[in-house]
Motif scaffolding. Structure first.
Motif, PDB file in Angstrom:
ATOM      1  N   GLU A  51      51.854  91.799  18.851  1.00 32.52           N
ATOM      2  CA  GLU A  51      51.565  92.820  17.855  1.00 32.52           C
ATOM      3  C   GLU A  51      50.083  92.836  17.499  1.00 32.52           C
ATOM      4  N   GLY A  82      54.570  87.829  17.040  1.00 34.93           N
ATOM      5  CA  GLY A  82      53.694  88.319  15.983  1.00 34.93           C
ATOM      6  C   GLY A  82      52.575  87.348  15.683  1.00 34.93           C
ATOM      7  N   HIS A 138      56.242  92.703  20.576  1.00 32.36           N
ATOM      8  CA  HIS A 138      56.820  91.449  20.077  1.00 32.36           C
ATOM      9  C   HIS A 138      58.031  91.052  20.928  1.00 32.36           C
ATOM     10  N   ALA A 197      47.976  93.991  22.661  1.00 27.26           N
ATOM     11  CA  ALA A 197      49.258  93.912  21.964  1.00 27.26           C
ATOM     12  C   ALA A 197      50.327  94.441  22.912  1.00 27.26           C
TER      13      ALA A 197
END
Length: 249
Positions: free
Chosen positions: A196, A176, A217, A214
């Motif tokens: 993320e 993250g 995660h 992204a």
């Protein structure tokens, strides 16, 4: 076989735990049996991973996401009771390393992810030097980078292509780390890879021309724990098994 304290001491030095300001305790989070001969690695100390470690005959479980985090409810009820009860009933040591496991130059999540997508860091950026950056000419453009990542991680990344410029430098930070995007831009990245995305990053990518990817995660953090546990297995003569439990996040 190795004593749990010797294992923790070795890990704390290997991962340079003392230099990090983290969101929870790094090291031995739950004490189990004194001697360790079998270690299981995984991403998160979920009930499913704990049960899988029990089935695998683990004496120790090494994870990136442990049980205890700053600001959480401190009561041992609900899901926390269930996880702790399993670990204690089966005398399993739980070792958890968060930011130290991201940052290690060879065995960490960032280094291991970079290796899989053809990146090698030559500099660091961001808070606590957690961001990695390196040359990327071989990866062409944002669409090519997204395709390579999708193949290597078996998951298509969310791509905000920026202005589609050729890639000379790529910054990355697993999990993250979307808040590191501006630091990556300042460090000269033409693209930034992380787990993320939040709402502001899409606008920043369009306005600066720097691509944002992204990639998940969990998907970006599957590699550090087994790399470290594999190193321990070789050094101390332990049996090791990595257990992957897919996560859509």
């Amino acid at each position: 076989m190795v004593h749990r304290s010797e294992l923790e001491n070795y890990l704390n030095v290997l991962l340079d735990v003392g230099r990090f300001r983290d969101y929870g305790p790094n090291g031995l989070q739950v004490e189990g049996k004194p001697e360790v001969s079998t270690i299981v690695s995984g991403v998160t100390a979920s009930l499913a991973l704990i049960d899988a470690a029990i089935d695998a005959g683990a004496d120790a479980l090494l994870v990136h996401h442990g049980l205890f985090w700053r600001g959480q409810d401190g009561r041992v009820v609900g899901w926390m009771k269930k996880r702790l009860a399993r670990l204690l009933a089966h005398d399993i040591n739980l070792y958890a390393y968060h930011l130290p496991l991201d940052a290690h130059a060879e065995l960490g999540n960032n280094a291991q992810l970079g290796e899989r997508i053809g990146l090698r860091a030559d500099a660091r950026f961001g808070e606590q030097d957690l961001g990695f950056i390196g040359d990327a000419a071989a990866l062409g453009d944002p669409a090519t980078l997204a395709s390579v990542i999708g193949t290597r991680l078996q998951r298509a990344p969310l791509l905000v292509p920026g202005d589609g410029r050729p890639l000379r430098r790529i910054g990355w930070c697993t999990g993250g780390a979307q808040s590191y995007f501006e630091a990556a831009i300042a460090a000269g990245a033409d693209a930034f890879v992380t787990g993320e995305i939040s709402e502001p990053q899409a606008h920043l990518a369009r306005e600066t021309g720097v691509a944002f990817l992204a990639c998940g995660h969990h998907a970006t953090e599957c590699f550090g724990a087994p790399a470290v546990a594999g190193h321990l297995a070789e050094r101390f003569g332990l049996a090791h098994r990595f257990i992957e439990l897919p996560n859509p996040a």
